[in-house]
Write a protein that holds these residues in place. Sequence first.
Motif, PDB file in Angstrom:
ATOM      1  N   GLU A  33       0.823  -1.198  -0.035  1.00 36.05           N
ATOM      2  CA  GLU A  33       0.030   0.187  -0.021  1.00 36.05           C
ATOM      3  C   GLU A  33       0.903   1.377   0.090  1.00 36.05           C
ATOM      4  OE1 GLU A  33      -3.283  -0.101  -0.227  1.00 36.05           O
ATOM      5  OE2 GLU A  33      -3.886  -2.124   0.339  1.00 36.05           O
ATOM      6  N   PRO A  34       0.630   2.098  -0.801  1.00 42.10           N
ATOM      7  CA  PRO A  34       1.598   3.450  -0.994  1.00 42.10           C
ATOM      8  C   PRO A  34       1.404   4.501   0.132  1.00 42.10           C
ATOM      9  CG  PRO A  34      -0.188   3.415  -2.627  1.00 42.10           C
ATOM     10  CD  PRO A  34      -0.673   2.007  -1.892  1.00 42.10           C
ATOM     11  N   ILE A  35       1.574   4.012   1.384  1.00 43.07           N
ATOM     12  CA  ILE A  35       1.631   4.919   2.613  1.00 43.07           C
ATOM     13  C   ILE A  35       3.061   5.087   3.180  1.00 43.07           C
ATOM     14  CG2 ILE A  35      -1.124   4.531   2.812  1.00 43.07           C
ATOM     15  CD1 ILE A  35      -0.029   3.234   5.528  1.00 43.07           C
ATOM     16  N   THR A  36       3.038   6.096   3.902  1.00 45.35           N
ATOM     17  CA  THR A  36       4.585   6.105   4.686  1.00 45.35           C
ATOM     18  C   THR A  36       4.086   6.021   6.163  1.00 45.35           C
ATOM     19  OG1 THR A  36       5.304   7.521   3.055  1.00 45.35           O
ATOM     20  CG2 THR A  36       6.229   7.709   5.363  1.00 45.35           C
ATOM     21  N   VAL A  37       4.638   4.855   6.779  1.00 45.42           N
ATOM     22  CA  VAL A  37       4.349   4.359   8.078  1.00 45.42           C
ATOM     23  C   VAL A  37       5.680   5.086   9.114  1.00 45.42           C
ATOM     24  CG1 VAL A  37       4.017   2.562  10.123  1.00 45.42           C
ATOM     25  CG2 VAL A  37       3.074   2.533   7.708  1.00 45.42           C
ATOM     26  N   ILE A  38       5.539   5.802  10.103  1.00 43.89           N
ATOM     27  CA  ILE A  38       6.559   6.334  10.875  1.00 43.89           C
ATOM     28  C   ILE A  38       6.439   5.827  12.254  1.00 43.89           C
ATOM     29  CG2 ILE A  38       7.277   8.223  11.947  1.00 43.89           C
ATOM     30  CD1 ILE A  38       6.541   9.927   9.527  1.00 43.89           C
ATOM     31  N   VAL A  39       7.343   4.899  12.634  1.00 39.60           N
ATOM     32  CA  VAL A  39       7.298   4.194  13.822  1.00 39.60           C
ATOM     33  C   VAL A  39       8.004   4.751  14.926  1.00 39.60           C
ATOM     34  CG1 VAL A  39       7.506   2.234  15.098  1.00 39.60           C
ATOM     35  CG2 VAL A  39       6.613   2.158  12.845  1.00 39.60           C
ATOM     36  N   VAL A  40       7.798   5.383  15.984  1.00 39.28           N
ATOM     37  CA  VAL A  40       8.722   6.086  17.334  1.00 39.28           C
ATOM     38  C   VAL A  40       8.737   5.116  18.119  1.00 39.28           C
ATOM     39  CG1 VAL A  40       8.733   7.952  18.873  1.00 39.28           C
ATOM     40  CG2 VAL A  40       7.718   8.405  16.333  1.00 39.28           C
ATOM     41  N   ASN A  41       9.879   4.414  18.312  1.00 37.97           N
ATOM     42  CA  ASN A  41      10.344   3.242  19.156  1.00 37.97           C
ATOM     43  C   ASN A  41      11.125   3.874  20.417  1.00 37.97           C
ATOM     44  OD1 ASN A  41      11.218   1.034  20.231  1.00 37.97           O
ATOM     45  ND2 ASN A  41      12.672   0.325  18.708  1.00 37.97           N
ATOM     46  N   ASN A  42      10.282   4.032  21.424  1.00 39.38           N
ATOM     47  CA  ASN A  42      10.962   4.231  22.639  1.00 39.38           C
ATOM     48  C   ASN A  42      10.751   3.151  23.739  1.00 39.38           C
ATOM     49  OD1 ASN A  42       8.347   4.171  23.553  1.00 39.38           O
ATOM     50  ND2 ASN A  42       7.961   6.171  23.434  1.00 39.38           N
ATOM     51  N   SER A  43      10.892   1.893  23.145  1.00 36.54           N
ATOM     52  CA  SER A  43      10.899   0.788  23.913  1.00 36.54           C
ATOM     53  C   SER A  43      10.086   0.548  25.270  1.00 36.54           C
ATOM     54  CB  SER A  43      12.415   0.653  24.470  1.00 36.54           C
ATOM     55  OG  SER A  43      12.935   1.382  25.418  1.00 36.54           O
ATOM     56  N   ASN A  44       8.885   1.408  25.292  1.00 37.33           N
ATOM     57  CA  ASN A  44       7.910   1.112  26.262  1.00 37.33           C
ATOM     58  C   ASN A  44       6.769   1.561  25.814  1.00 37.33           C
ATOM     59  OD1 ASN A  44       7.367   3.819  27.991  1.00 37.33           O
ATOM     60  ND2 ASN A  44       9.539   3.844  27.046  1.00 37.33           N
ATOM     61  N   TYR A  45       5.812   1.344  26.596  1.00 33.87           N
ATOM     62  CA  TYR A  45       4.228   1.861  26.217  1.00 33.87           C
ATOM     63  C   TYR A  45       4.207   3.122  27.280  1.00 33.87           C
ATOM     64  CZ  TYR A  45       2.072  -2.460  24.528  1.00 33.87           C
ATOM     65  OH  TYR A  45       1.623  -3.588  23.805  1.00 33.87           O
ATOM     66  N   ALA A  46       4.591   4.253  26.501  1.00 35.16           N
ATOM     67  CA  ALA A  46       4.966   5.421  27.240  1.00 35.16           C
ATOM     68  C   ALA A  46       3.479   6.223  27.795  1.00 35.16           C
ATOM     69  CB  ALA A  46       5.616   6.591  26.292  1.00 35.16           C
ATOM     70  N   MET A  47       2.610   6.356  26.891  1.00 36.30           N
ATOM     71  CA  MET A  47       1.405   6.891  27.349  1.00 36.30           C
ATOM     72  C   MET A  47       0.804   6.469  28.729  1.00 36.30           C
ATOM     73  SD  MET A  47      -1.410   8.920  25.527  1.00 36.30           S
ATOM     74  CE  MET A  47      -0.591  10.474  25.609  1.00 36.30           C
ATOM     75  N   THR A  48       0.932   5.371  28.706  1.00 41.11           N
ATOM     76  CA  THR A  48       0.110   4.514  29.816  1.00 41.11           C
ATOM     77  C   THR A  48       1.196   4.289  31.157  1.00 41.11           C
ATOM     78  OG1 THR A  48       0.369   2.500  28.510  1.00 41.11           O
ATOM     79  CG2 THR A  48      -1.761   3.572  28.745  1.00 41.11           C
ATOM     80  N   GLY A  49       2.305   4.951  31.185  1.00 44.56           N
ATOM     81  CA  GLY A  49       3.106   5.025  32.246  1.00 44.56           C
ATOM     82  C   GLY A  49       4.294   3.941  32.220  1.00 44.56           C
ATOM     83  N   GLY A  50       4.521   3.474  31.034  1.00 50.38           N
ATOM     84  CA  GLY A  50       6.126   2.963  31.081  1.00 50.38           C
ATOM     85  C   GLY A  50       5.996   1.408  31.296  1.00 50.38           C
ATOM     86  N   GLN A  51       5.074   0.805  30.706  1.00 46.21           N
ATOM     87  CA  GLN A  51       4.939  -0.913  30.769  1.00 46.21           C
ATOM     88  C   GLN A  51       5.847  -1.300  29.760  1.00 46.21           C
ATOM     89  OE1 GLN A  51       2.160   1.103  30.339  1.00 46.21           O
ATOM     90  NE2 GLN A  51       1.119   0.801  32.374  1.00 46.21           N
ATOM     91  N   GLN A  52       6.176  -2.711  29.835  1.00 42.47           N
ATOM     92  CA  GLN A  52       6.837  -3.392  29.068  1.00 42.47           C
ATOM     93  C   GLN A  52       6.155  -3.392  27.502  1.00 42.47           C
ATOM     94  OE1 GLN A  52       8.450  -7.056  30.229  1.00 42.47           O
ATOM     95  NE2 GLN A  52       8.194  -7.955  28.006  1.00 42.47           N
ATOM     96  N   ALA A  53       6.968  -3.113  26.535  1.00 39.83           N
ATOM     97  CA  ALA A  53       6.510  -3.105  25.044  1.00 39.83           C
ATOM     98  C   ALA A  53       7.058  -4.302  24.133  1.00 39.83           C
ATOM     99  CB  ALA A  53       6.754  -1.752  24.496  1.00 39.83           C
ATOM    100  N   PRO A  54       6.717  -4.573  22.903  1.00 37.15           N
ATOM    101  CA  PRO A  54       7.196  -5.479  22.207  1.00 37.15           C
ATOM    102  C   PRO A  54       8.760  -5.192  21.790  1.00 37.15           C
ATOM    103  CG  PRO A  54       5.277  -4.693  21.078  1.00 37.15           C
ATOM    104  CD  PRO A  54       5.301  -3.927  22.371  1.00 37.15           C
ATOM    105  N   THR A  55       9.137  -4.143  22.082  1.00 33.62           N
ATOM    106  CA  THR A  55      10.481  -3.323  21.719  1.00 33.62           C
ATOM    107  C   THR A  55      11.199  -3.186  23.157  1.00 33.62           C
ATOM    108  OG1 THR A  55       9.573  -1.290  21.805  1.00 33.62           O
ATOM    109  CG2 THR A  55       9.953  -2.249  19.609  1.00 33.62           C
ATOM    110  N   SER A  56      10.801  -3.600  24.018  1.00 31.05           N
ATOM    111  CA  SER A  56      11.701  -3.445  25.271  1.00 31.05           C
ATOM    112  C   SER A  56      12.744  -4.721  25.323  1.00 31.05           C
ATOM    113  CB  SER A  56      10.689  -3.996  26.582  1.00 31.05           C
ATOM    114  OG  SER A  56       9.627  -2.899  26.823  1.00 31.05           O
ATOM    115  N   PHE A  57      13.780  -4.416  25.678  1.00 26.65           N
ATOM    116  CA  PHE A  57      14.928  -5.165  25.381  1.00 26.65           C
ATOM    117  C   PHE A  57      15.129  -6.020  26.718  1.00 26.65           C
ATOM    118  CE2 PHE A  57      16.514  -0.942  26.371  1.00 26.65           C
ATOM    119  CZ  PHE A  57      17.087  -1.269  27.642  1.00 26.65           C
ATOM    120  N   LYS A  58      15.959  -6.985  26.533  1.00 22.99           N
ATOM    121  CA  LYS A  58      15.982  -7.901  27.568  1.00 22.99           C
ATOM    122  C   LYS A  58      16.803  -7.304  28.668  1.00 22.99           C
ATOM    123  CE  LYS A  58      16.418 -12.868  27.941  1.00 22.99           C
ATOM    124  NZ  LYS A  58      16.991 -14.121  27.378  1.00 22.99           N
ATOM    125  N   GLY A  59      16.320  -7.418  29.933  1.00 24.96           N
ATOM    126  CA  GLY A  59      16.984  -6.870  31.021  1.00 24.96           C
ATOM    127  C   GLY A  59      16.233  -5.361  31.349  1.00 24.96           C
TER     128      GLY A  59
END
Length: 222
Positions: free
Chosen positions: A102-128
């Motif tokens: 699909e001809p769209i541009t996806v911008i992903v901002v990876n901050n390694s946590n669920y930020a808005m809800t208070g910093g829970q583990q996300a799919p991008t959280s790293f080991k440790g």
Amino acid sequence: MAKEAKFCPGCGHPIVLRFLHMILREKELESKAVLGLDIGCSLLAWDFLPVNTFQTHHGRVTSTMVGYKRAQPNSLSFAYTGDGGAYAIGMQSLMWAAIRNEPITVIVVNNSNYAMTGGQQAPTSFKGQITDTSPSGCGDEPVFGPELVRQVNKKAFIARTAVNDPKQVKEYLEKAIEAQQNGNFAMVEFLSYCPLNWKTVGIETNNYLNDNLKMLFPVGEF
Ligand SMILES: Cc1ncc(C[n+]2csc(CCOP(=O)(O)OP(=O)(O)O)c2C)c(N)n1
Ligand code: SF4
């Protein structure tokens, strides 16, 4: 004119957004551009740029902007999302948009946590990684989004950079816009600051990005 930021001081989101705006202005594309916002800190971009903007549900920004682009093929359609929106709840939408090129541009901002809800583990959280829901350290390996999406679409522009590399931020956003203009899917992941949830101040935030995220997630074009 760009407006006042609602993001925390030191956040990475406004860096990405200001570069996006700079490019749209330089290329005189502001009136063609449409920005879709996912739920999460992405929604703080509401009314931030002088660009038509949609608010969508969590994980649904990619499919919404695919729909918009199909209805308005001459538009420049952006899906702006956090890593949780892209790679957890929105993974299915992201993968199908990529599979169908699909001809769209996806911008992903990876901050390694669920930020808005208070910093829970996300799919991008790293080991440790210490997060609110992994107080003794995340036990999982992270998702490598751009590498995964590359597997299902060989024509797309797919890249990862970090908000502390402004030259590359601008270059990849420009290439992601060109890809959409040439009829292809594009996605750029930005490794980004989240001082609030990383509990860092000043230079510590940049060190956290360099010592953790940039050590783990390769930057470049895929
Ligand atoms: C369907 C749905 N599930 C859960 C939520 C709660 N929720 C709001 S923001 C968010 C996390 C966002 O994290 P991410 O997408 O990584 O963006 P960030 O805030 O880190 O920029 C969650 C789980 C929601 N709003 N809607
Ligand atoms: S919580 Fe993190 S990602 Fe959200 S605005 Fe604050 S610093 Fe930015």
